[in-house]
Each structure stands twice: as C-alpha cells, then as structure tokens.
Design a protein around this motif. Structure first.
Motif, short mmCIF file in Angstrom:
data_model
loop_
_atom_site.label_atom_id
_atom_site.label_comp_id
_atom_site.label_asym_id
_atom_site.label_seq_id
_atom_site.Cartn_x
_atom_site.Cartn_y
_atom_site.Cartn_z
N VAL A 15 2.05 2.63 12.62
CA VAL A 15 1.38 3.39 11.84
C VAL A 15 0.90 2.36 10.70
O VAL A 15 1.15 1.08 10.68
CB VAL A 15 2.10 4.19 11.12
N ALA A 16 -0.19 2.92 9.99
CA ALA A 16 -0.58 2.16 8.87
C ALA A 16 -0.03 3.02 7.84
O ALA A 16 -0.31 4.24 7.49
CB ALA A 16 -2.06 2.23 8.72
N LEU A 17 0.91 2.30 6.86
CA LEU A 17 1.63 2.90 5.86
C LEU A 17 0.95 2.60 4.47
O LEU A 17 0.89 1.50 4.05
CB LEU A 17 3.19 2.46 5.78
N LYS A 18 0.41 3.83 3.70
CA LYS A 18 -0.32 3.48 2.67
C LYS A 18 0.58 3.67 1.50
O LYS A 18 1.44 4.70 1.24
CB LYS A 18 -1.45 4.74 2.45
N LEU A 19 0.59 2.96 0.39
CA LEU A 19 1.56 2.60 -0.56
C LEU A 19 1.01 2.57 -1.99
O LEU A 19 0.18 1.65 -2.36
CB LEU A 19 2.61 1.60 -0.54
N PRO A 20 0.77 3.86 -2.66
CA PRO A 20 0.38 3.65 -3.99
C PRO A 20 0.95 2.91 -5.05
O PRO A 20 2.12 2.65 -4.91
CB PRO A 20 -0.18 5.39 -4.42
N ARG A 21 -0.14 2.37 -6.10
CA ARG A 21 0.66 1.70 -6.96
C ARG A 21 1.64 2.75 -8.03
O ARG A 21 1.31 4.14 -7.76
CB ARG A 21 -0.35 1.03 -7.81
N PRO A 22 2.67 1.96 -8.51
CA PRO A 22 3.69 3.13 -9.30
C PRO A 22 3.09 3.53 -10.39
O PRO A 22 3.36 3.26 -11.83
CB PRO A 22 4.70 2.15 -9.45
N ASP A 23 2.34 4.74 -10.19
CA ASP A 23 1.82 5.55 -11.30
C ASP A 23 1.82 6.86 -10.99
O ASP A 23 1.52 7.24 -9.78
CB ASP A 23 0.44 5.34 -11.74
N PRO A 24 2.34 8.08 -11.72
CA PRO A 24 2.48 9.35 -11.08
C PRO A 24 1.07 9.88 -10.98
O PRO A 24 1.03 10.67 -9.80
CB PRO A 24 3.05 10.05 -12.53
N ARG A 25 0.11 9.48 -11.63
CA ARG A 25 -1.30 10.04 -11.27
C ARG A 25 -1.84 9.60 -9.74
O ARG A 25 -2.22 10.54 -9.08
CB ARG A 25 -2.33 9.41 -12.20
N LEU A 26 -1.58 8.41 -9.18
CA LEU A 26 -1.66 8.02 -8.20
C LEU A 26 -0.70 8.69 -6.76
O LEU A 26 -1.18 8.80 -5.85
CB LEU A 26 -1.52 6.41 -7.95
N GLY A 27 0.45 9.00 -7.48
CA GLY A 27 1.16 9.70 -6.71
C GLY A 27 0.66 11.12 -6.28
O GLY A 27 0.77 11.80 -5.18
N VAL A 53 -1.96 -1.05 1.84
CA VAL A 53 -1.62 -0.58 3.30
C VAL A 53 -1.24 -1.41 3.95
O VAL A 53 -1.38 -2.69 4.18
CB VAL A 53 -3.10 -0.23 3.71
N TRP A 54 -0.01 -1.08 4.42
CA TRP A 54 0.77 -2.05 5.61
C TRP A 54 0.86 -1.64 6.94
O TRP A 54 0.97 -0.34 7.06
CB TRP A 54 2.15 -2.07 4.83
N GLY A 55 1.11 -2.29 7.66
CA GLY A 55 1.21 -2.04 9.30
C GLY A 55 2.90 -1.91 9.29
O GLY A 55 3.49 -2.82 8.62
N ALA A 56 3.07 -1.02 9.85
CA ALA A 56 4.49 -0.65 9.88
C ALA A 56 5.08 -0.17 11.33
O ALA A 56 4.05 0.52 12.03
CB ALA A 56 5.07 0.18 8.88
N ALA A 57 6.20 -0.15 11.77
CA ALA A 57 6.89 0.50 12.81
C ALA A 57 7.90 1.63 12.50
O ALA A 57 8.63 1.28 11.55
CB ALA A 57 7.28 -0.71 13.60
N GLN A 58 7.72 2.75 13.13
CA GLN A 58 8.80 3.72 12.85
C GLN A 58 10.05 3.24 13.64
O GLN A 58 10.05 2.84 14.69
CB GLN A 58 8.36 5.15 13.27
#
Length: 647
Positions: free
Chosen positions: A113-125, A98-103
């Motif tokens: 915003v808090a930008l949530k980024l899943p690890r690179p796996d189709p199941r997590l996407g 989870v990253w703090g980010a600005a639009q």
C-alpha cells in the motif's frame, strides 16, 4: 522567525523542489549548486525543512498552516504503523509524507500500500479524516483506491493503492501527441466521476497523476479536496493553482478545469501543440472561471474533436480554421474537376453498393425469419426452443453449404449468422467449422490486412478456444497479431483472447493480469461501450479472486456492472454471470444479485446454456449449504447435479 519566499519565485521554486525530492539525498547539494542563484537558498531551506533540520519557509499568507508546523519527525524503513511495515519513502509535501508499506497482519497480509502520514498537527489529522470520508465513496479504475485508515499512538494514517508508475508528463514524454491526448481522456474521466459525486480535487497537477507500465492512469492525493459548495483548507500548489484559489475565493468545478488545463500543458509542451490544442489549453486556463469550459465533459468533448480532426469549441469563431478542419477530414474530394468526376463515379459505385447491401440484408432477414417460421409446435422438441433451433440451424447450415449464393458477400453474411448462432447455442465445433470456412474465404479474397478478414478471424478465435484446441488458437492469434493495428476494438479483443489462451496454457497470474489490464486500457480509450469492456472487467475480477485479492475482485466486478447497462450489444447472459460472480465473492447484495441473475437467464438463454453452466454450478453448491431443497430444484431446472446426500 520563519523565512518567506518572494511570491514571484513560487512557480520556479515549487517545480524545482518537486524535482529535488526525486534525487538521492547525496546528490542534492551538487544539484543545488547548478540551479539559478535566486533559487538556491529557498530550495536549500525547504529541503532542510523536509529533512527535519530547519523550519519550512512560508510560501504565502494562505500557507500559514504549513509555516506554523514543526518539522516532520522522520519515519524509518521497517517501522510499524498500524498493521503496516514501512518499506520506502515515496514522497511528501508540506502536510504529509507518503510511504510504501506492506501489510503484515490481517487477512490481506502481504499487500503493498501507499501509507499517507500527516504531519503531527490536529488540523492535518482532521484533513486526513476528511480525505478518508471523501474516498470512501470513490470506486473508479483511474482513482487510487482507499484500503484502510486509522491511528497508531497519535499518528494518523491512510492506506491507499500503491501505484507503480510515473507522473503523467514524464510517462508520456516519448509518446505521439495523439496518444498523449487519448491517455489524458482517462484523467478527465476520473475527475468527471469525482465531480458527479460532488467532490472537487483542488490540487490537479502532473505529480498527482501517475501512469503505470500498462498505460493506466491513476489520480492521487485528495488531501485538499472538498465537497462542492463546501469548505476545505486554503492550501494550494504555488504556480499551478487557479487564480480564485490563490485569492482564497470560493472554489467550483471551474477550479479543477483550470488544473486540468495545466496538466494538459505539461503533457504536451508548447512547441508540440497545434493551434487548436493551444486554444483548448488557453480556454481551460482562462483567468475568469466563467470563461473556462463549463465542466470537465465540455473539455473532454473538445479533446475528442481534436482527435477526430473536427473544429474545437475553443475556436468556434475561427472560420478559416473550421474550413481547414473540414478539408482535413474530407481532403480527397477537394481536387477540382478531377474530384467532381471522382465524386460522380463514387456516387454511382455507392448506389450500386447500397443495392448490393440491401440485397444482402434482405437475404439475411429472409433467412432468419424463414428459420423461425419453421419451428413446428408439433415437433418432439417444441417444448425446448433451444433444442429446436439447434436442429433447424444444423439442417439450414447444411443447405447453405450445399448451395451458397453466387454473390460471395451474401454467402459470407449467411455463414457469419449461422456460425454466430451455433456459438450462442454452445456448439463450438460447428461454429468453428463455419468460421474457418468464412475466414479462409475472406483471406483468399481480400488478404489478412482487410478489416473484414480480421473481424472474421477474431470471431473464429472464441469457438477455437471453446473447442479446447489451444495450439490452433495460438496459431490464429499469432497470425492476426501480424496484421491488427496496435489500437482499436480488435486489438482489445485480441488481448482478451490472448488472456483466455494463456489461462488454458497455465500461464502465471501476473502475465494474465497484465494482458487484461492492457485490454482495459484499449477498451477505455477506443471502445468504452463495447460489451467486451464489461467482459474484461469480469475476467479480471475472476482472476483476482483466484489469487485471494477479494476486495480488488469486488471492485473489478463492480466496474463490470457499471459498464454493462451501456454495453453494445447488451448481452443478458453476460450481465447474469457478472451478478453471480459478485454474489460468489460474498457481496452484501448477494441474495439480490442471484435473484436478478436467474431472472435475466430465464428471460434470455435459459438456465441450460453451456456458457453459464460453471456459474450456476457454483450457485447450486452455495445453496446446498443453506437450503438443499431449493438448491436441488435449481439444479433440476438447470440440468445440473443436485446436492450430495448427507451420509
């Protein structure tokens, strides 16, 4: 070969790992050397995996999904993902960062915003898409809001409300136990709301519940949530998950009840728990789901019993405990013979007091009935009941002031009624005059610390503000601030009035927003059904709209409209103002909102009441742009200027 951690170490490793992630990278090695020897290697491996330099150790057979995944590629501050630029890493776990980010693009450019980024796996996407679907239906003041979702060059992302706060157990560490329980009720309200929409959180823990500087709770991370009776990932937080979750069995509402028990245990450490609170936690965290509280409401009911010094359901069979609760709640009468005498005296006093109260009520009722009986259908203002009532009030108030009853309490009741009616009729000057007389009389008789005096003072604030006298309003609020308790309905009203004053004084939006959010905390904790609660949500929505935060303004007015059906007292004109404001924000329901608002006003105070003038003026202006004849007809009914002629 992926390393494995001894299951017996899971709770300690998990807690230590969360603590390590909050440390600067440069301090972690020193911190590791200070840990128990059996934790050092597992923690070092997990931290290396987190940093992308090693594989993540498997924590159990149920964590195969995480243990199979490759290391997470490091994101960088300044990196663009979708319409957002990353600012700082806020945290992460086995499945996402989870990253703090600005639009940086679009109509909401500049929003954090808090930008949530899943690890690179189709199941997590896929799980992120599930989380997106679950959150789409969630609009609650204590659940982090969903803003947006998408994918950028194969990287899925979820944009959520960025919460500036601390985990609940740390945020409340210095608070009295009672205040911690009051705040914990906000958590229960959020989870109860999710359950009502058939959503289980399934990962309730202190790290997923933040408390902001204003005391507001926010529930985060529905990453492994699922619909009731539906399926979801077999992931969990070791040491915190319910037994059935660790065994891979079907999850129910009882699973979240177990998690809430764990959160409550972290919020109130064992050494600070009463016997009753310990029983509540034990029941919430019972091994068998059937032995726990049946639902979140049942747990909330026991917390309320704790706060009210009533016996909790978790100790229903403990007769001695129930007796002690009764004595604590009614401790003064238990004084032997002295108590008997005191009780007799109190009974006689109460009987006399009841007679006085009945007399005052009879006088007040007679006053009101007599007032309406004098409405003469032949009078010139008979066609305008508001004008007729205003005339009669003025005449009656003069008679009251000329010959107030000898009983000061009855005189006070009549002054209160007359001042209130003048206020609702829009005569702030007259309401203020009567209110000042009443307030000064009560202050002289009972002092500023008396509740009746304080209620009269708060009632006086509003006509003083309406009379455009901010100096007098400030002096009155400052005086009341020295006597009002820090909690309770009057403190909530004081914060709302302070916001109104600061608005008139031109205070920055940030200061006014903080006051409103503090008021919302007090209303939610101490008077959730008071009509001021909905009024405060409306005030916040209006403020957010003026600063261009339209989506947040819509969410706030929606919350006002959630509150208003159960508001005490229900005020139709307030309901109408909320509907008109939502329509002004361009809500899809705008046409229906306007029609309902006009119906409410016509059936209550009419369209010429001063306190709805601003909202109706805006409505006329909007209608002038699409249907000038209809707008002019509405303006005529409301006594407002019509559409400007087209040159």
């Amino acid at each position: 070969m992926t390393a494995r951690i001894d299951p017996a170490l899971w709770p300690r490793v998990s807690a230590a790992f969360d603590a390590a992630l909050e440390l600067p990278t440069t301090e972690r090695e020193r911190w590791l050397r200070e840990q128990s020897p059996d934790l050092v290697e597992p923690l070092r491996t997990m931290l290396q995996a987190h940093d992308g330099t090693a594989e993540l150790p498997a924590l159990s057979a149920l964590h195969e999904l995480q243990s199979e995944l490759p290391p997470v590629p490091l994101a960088r501050p300044g990196q663009r993902i979708g319409p957002y630029r990353l600012i700082e890493r806020l945290g992460g776990g086995g499945m996402a960062e989870v990253w703090g980010a600005a639009q940086v693009t679009g109509p909401m450019a500049g929003r954090h915003v808090a930008l949530k980024l899943p690890r690179p796996d189709p199941r997590l996407g896929e799980r992120l898409r599930d989380e997106h679907a679950l959150l789409l239906g969630m609009e609650h003041p204590h659940i982090a809001r969903l803003y947006d979702a998408g994918e950028d060059q194969g990287q899925a992302w979820l944009a959520l409300e960025w919460i500036n706060g601390q985990p609940i157990h740390r945020a409340l560490a210095d608070q009295p136990v009672r205040q911690r329980l009051v705040t914990f009720l906000q958590v229960l309200d959020a989870v109860r709301y999710a359950h009502a929409r058939l959503v289980l959180h399934a990962d309730l823990k202190p790290a997923n519940i933040l408390v902001g500087p204003d005391g507001r709770v926010k529930l985060l991370d529905f990453g492994i949530a699922r619909l009731l009776h539906g399926t979801g990932p077999r992931a969990f937080t070791p040491g915190l998950a319910a037994p059935e979750q660790q065994r891979g069995e079907t999850l129910t509402v009882a699973t979240d009840v177990y998690g809430l028990g764990g959160v409550l245990a972290a919020v109130v450490p064992e050494a600070q728990r009463s016997r009753a609170l310990a029983a509540v936690i034990a029941r919430a965290q019972a091994e068998l789901p059937a032995a726990r509280y049946a639902n979140v409401q049942a747990l909330a009911d026991d917390i309320h019993r704790l706060l009210d010094h009533r016996p909790v359901a978790a100790m229903a069979g403990a007769r001695t405990y129930q007796l002690l609760c009764g004595l604590r709640r009614h401790r003064w009468p238990v004084l032997g013979v002295v108590a008997l005498c005191a009780g007799l005296a109190a009974a006689l006093w109460q009987a006399d007091n009841a007679r006085r109260e009945a007399h005052r009520a009879e006088v007040a009722n007679h006053y009101l009935l007599d007032l309406f009986k004098t409405l003469d259908r032949r009078a010139p203002d008979a066609a305008d009941p508001a004008a007729a009532l205003h005339r009669l009030l003025t005449e009656r108030a003069a008679r009251i002031e000329a010959a107030l009853p000898e009983d000061p309490d009855t005189a006070d009741a009549l002054l209160r009624i007359t001042a209130t009616l003048h206020d609702y009729l829009g005569d702030a000057r007259r309401s203020r005059e009567l209110g000042e007389r009443r307030y000064e009389a009560l202050k002289a008789r009972h002092g500023l610390r008396n509740e009746r005096t304080q209620l009269a003072g708060m009632a006086l604030v509003w006509p003083t503000l309406a009379g455009h006298d901010p100096g007098a309003a400030r002096r009155l609020l400052d005086e009341l601030n020295t006597a009002l308790p820090d909690r309770g309905l009057m403190r909530a009203e004081w914060l709302l009035a302070r916001h109104e004053l600061r608005e008139r004084e031109g205070a920055p939006a940030e200061e006014r927003e903080a006051l409103l959010r503090q008021a919302l905390v007090r209303y939610a904790a101490d008077a959730p059904d008071d009509s001021g609660h909905a009024a405060t949500w409306l005030a916040l929505s209006e403020l957010l709209a003026t600063t261009g935060r339209t989506p947040e303004a819509l969410a706030a007015v929606d919350q006002a409209l959630v509150q208003v059906p159960r508001a005490q007292p229900y005020i139709a004109s307030d309901h109408a103002r909320q509907l008109l404001h939502r329509a002004s924000l361009g809500a899809p329901s705008a046409t229906a909102d306007e029609a309902q608002a006009l119906q409410l006003l016509r059936g209550s105070v009419g369209l010429r009441a001063p306190f709805v003038r601003r909202a109706l003026t805006a409505l006329v202006a909007r209608r002038c742009r699409v249907d000038a004849p209809a707008a002019n007809a509405l303006a005529s009914e409301a006594g407002l200027p019509g559409c400007a002629p087209v040159p």
